[in-house]
Design an enzyme around this catalytic site. Structure first.
Site, PDB file in Angstrom:
ATOM      1  N   HIS A  42       0.849  -1.342   0.002  1.00 25.57           N
ATOM      2  CA  HIS A  42      -0.018  -0.192   0.044  1.00 25.57           C
ATOM      3  C   HIS A  42       0.763   1.243  -0.116  1.00 25.57           C
ATOM      4  O   HIS A  42       0.502   2.426   0.420  1.00 25.57           O
ATOM      5  CB  HIS A  42      -0.934   0.125   1.176  1.00 25.57           C
ATOM      6  CG  HIS A  42      -1.665  -1.129   1.467  1.00 25.57           C
ATOM      7  ND1 HIS A  42      -2.775  -1.624   0.844  1.00 25.57           N
ATOM      8  CD2 HIS A  42      -1.254  -2.385   2.186  1.00 25.57           C
ATOM      9  CE1 HIS A  42      -3.493  -2.941   1.275  1.00 25.57           C
ATOM     10  NE2 HIS A  42      -2.174  -3.230   2.081  1.00 25.57           N
ATOM     11  N   SER A  77      14.570  22.170 -15.618  1.00 24.19           N
ATOM     12  CA  SER A  77      13.286  22.905 -15.839  1.00 24.19           C
ATOM     13  C   SER A  77      13.697  24.184 -16.490  1.00 24.19           C
ATOM     14  O   SER A  77      14.859  24.699 -15.916  1.00 24.19           O
ATOM     15  CB  SER A  77      12.591  23.026 -14.545  1.00 24.19           C
ATOM     16  OG  SER A  77      11.908  24.176 -14.743  1.00 24.19           O
ATOM     17  N   LYS A 137      15.531  21.954 -10.217  1.00 27.32           N
ATOM     18  CA  LYS A 137      14.784  20.549 -10.732  1.00 27.32           C
ATOM     19  C   LYS A 137      15.664  19.648 -11.450  1.00 27.32           C
ATOM     20  O   LYS A 137      16.624  20.004 -12.126  1.00 27.32           O
ATOM     21  CB  LYS A 137      13.678  20.989 -11.487  1.00 27.32           C
ATOM     22  CG  LYS A 137      12.730  21.682 -10.846  1.00 27.32           C
ATOM     23  CD  LYS A 137      11.630  20.761 -10.363  1.00 27.32           C
ATOM     24  CE  LYS A 137      10.506  20.323 -11.295  1.00 27.32           C
ATOM     25  NZ  LYS A 137       9.505  19.925 -10.978  1.00 27.32           N
ATOM     26  N   GLU A 190       9.199   8.949 -16.873  1.00 28.38           N
ATOM     27  CA  GLU A 190       7.661   9.266 -17.192  1.00 28.38           C
ATOM     28  C   GLU A 190       7.475   8.885 -18.505  1.00 28.38           C
ATOM     29  O   GLU A 190       6.328   8.556 -18.769  1.00 28.38           O
ATOM     30  CB  GLU A 190       7.504  10.628 -16.896  1.00 28.38           C
ATOM     31  CG  GLU A 190       7.843  11.285 -15.443  1.00 28.38           C
ATOM     32  CD  GLU A 190       7.733  12.716 -15.355  1.00 28.38           C
ATOM     33  OE1 GLU A 190       6.879  13.363 -14.643  1.00 28.38           O
ATOM     34  OE2 GLU A 190       8.934  13.422 -15.729  1.00 28.38           O
TER      35      GLU A 190
END
Ligand code: ARG
Length: 459
Positions: free
Chosen positions: A153, A274, A280, A287
């Site tokens: 979980h 970024s 970043k 992704e």
């Protein structure tokens, strides 16, 4: 190629919707190979003269050399790669080109070409997945003892080792390879000679063409052979399942690379910055692997829907079989390569992972198990006692093994100092020695077994 009974040419849109050359030009190598095998067989069977065979064979080589040099022109009037190649052949050798299509049809031709293409695709994927397995094995060995929280979980559950976690993905990839291998075994039958749908009256030798093209045997039913696209679906379904695994690994990297987790730092090669936030380091590749899984599943769905309800034998719907396979193949190839690169170059922050395992009361099960084993407490009661210990540690903001013995004894008098030997995360993982468990000794065995399989494959 089929103008005999037509007075008018096709409408422009008819030509456009009908043409597959914009995508099936990717099959040119397979198309030439299939034609060379076919014409050699026609010669051996005395269906064509030796002279015609030699002329056609040399002409096909010349067409292939042109394709290699200039690419395949997208001439919509020539519809597909089969007609394109025949037309180019006619330019080279004249009338003899018209004899190549004896005893075959584009229906068995495309089925053969596409099987050959998918067979190559399967070999590429297998090699790429082997490289991913090697990367997982190497990093798992490096981290066979590195403790991290194991999750259920996405809540800290029990400590595991990073090596064990990475080897879980090795297992998934091993199953993927076995699915692709199954697909290859079923695929490797040759449709050539099934002709349009019913076979042919020419005395062809299907065993010969099958062998020449590296197939195990000819297909057994001509109707099935020209209308079967199971091999493409097998490929897409195996690719989909593989993409699901890659997307899960990608998701782990995305979560682990986030600041609150901090379990992994992706290498510069596999992160992006970024344009507005200088701090970043984005896991874009991971992704995209996660995203590509959706597109790959979409390709599988597309061909599934195309094939649904098609009566025997060939229907033009089936021309739509190729774009989803080509697209999925490109996407899965990139996804495997990107995950391999990320696994190879990531910096796993082992101390951070260990701290997270220690912070999450992840050895609570070990305390309960100890009560069962050493003090004869029934598990349900031990679970309850342990819950109280966790509550106390949580209130004080300390780890379970930092609770003083007096406090533990207050919760349950049957606890003694020996309990500390199981409360550390290292003791916890070391104790999970059941087959397939996370004990470093077991993980090392699993790694050795996986390496032995890979070495066997290379031999
Ligand atoms: N371009 C076609 C395809 O990809 C080749 C087979 C055409 N056969 C036919 N009967 N029209 O499926």
């Amino acid at each position: 190629m089929w103008g005999g009974r037509f007075a008018e040419g096709p409408a422009a849109v008819m030509r456009e919707i009908n043409a597959s050359i914009p995508f099936d030009k990717a099959l040119w190598r397979q198309d030439v190979a299939g034609s060379k095998a076919h014409v050699a067989m026609l010669g051996a069977q005395g269906i064509l003269s030796a002279e015609d065979v030699a002329t056609i064979d040399a002409g096909l080589d010349a067409v292939a050399a042109d394709y290699e040099r200039d690419g395949v022109a997208e001439d919509l009037a020539l519809e597909d790669i089969h007609m394109q190649t025949e037309a180019r052949l006619a330019e080279k050798i004249g009338a003899a080109a018209g004899r190549l299509h004896t005893a075959r049809s584009r229906n068995d031709q495309v089925a053969t070409d596409f099987r050959l293409w998918v067979r190559d695709a399967l070999s590429e994927i297998d090699a790429a997945l082997g490289a991913l397995q090697d990367a997982l094995i190497d990093r798992a060995e490096e981290h066979a003892d590195s403790v991290m929280p194991g999750f259920t979980h996405l809540q800290s559950a029990q400590p595991v080792t990073l090596g064990h976690h990475l080897m879980a993905y090795h297992e998934m990839i091993a199953r993927d390879r076995s699915r692709f291998a199954d697909a290859r075994a079923r695929l490797n039958e040759c449709p050539l000679g099934s002709a349009a749908l019913a076979g042919t009256g020419f005395p062809i030798d299907r065993e010969a063409t099958a062998a020449a093209l590296g197939f195990d045997r000819p297909t057994r039913n001509s109707l099935d052979a020209v209308s079967d696209r199971d091999f493409a679906l097998d490929y897409l379904m195996a690719a989909t399942q593989c993409a699901l695994h890659l997307s899960r690994l990608a998701e782990e990297f995305i979560i682990w690379a986030s600041q609150p987790f901090g379990f992994v730092a992706l290498s510069d090669q596999w992160s992006t910055g970024s344009s507005i936030m200088p701090q970043k380091r984005n896991p874009d590749a991971a992704e995209l692997v996660r995203g590509h899984a959706g597109r790959i599943a979409g390709c599988m769905t597309a061909l599934t829907m195309t094939m649904k309800g098609l009566p025997l034998a060939y229907s033009k719907d089936m021309q739509d079989d190729k774009p989803p396979v080509f697209e999925a193949h490109g996407l899965i190839g990139l996804s495997i390569a990107a995950m391999t690169g990320m696994v190879e170059t990531a910096t796993f922050r082992a101390p951070w992972m260990r701290a997270a395992a220690e912070a999450g009361f992840s050895t609570a099960t070990d305390l309960a198990d100890w009560l069962v084993r050493e003090a004869g407490v029934p598990f349900r009661e031990a679970h309850h006692v342990t819950g109280r210990a966790v509550k106390l540690a949580e209130e004080r903001g300390i780890a379970l093994d930092a609770l003083p013995l007096d406090d533990l004894k207050q919760i349950d008098a049957r606890i003694d100092e020996r309990v500390y030997s199981v409360l550390s995360v290292d003791a916890s993982v070391a104790s999970r020695t059941s087959f397939g468990g996370t004990a470093p000794a077991r993980v090392r065995e699993a790694i050795a077994a996986a390496r032995a399989v890979r070495e066997g494959e290379r031999r």
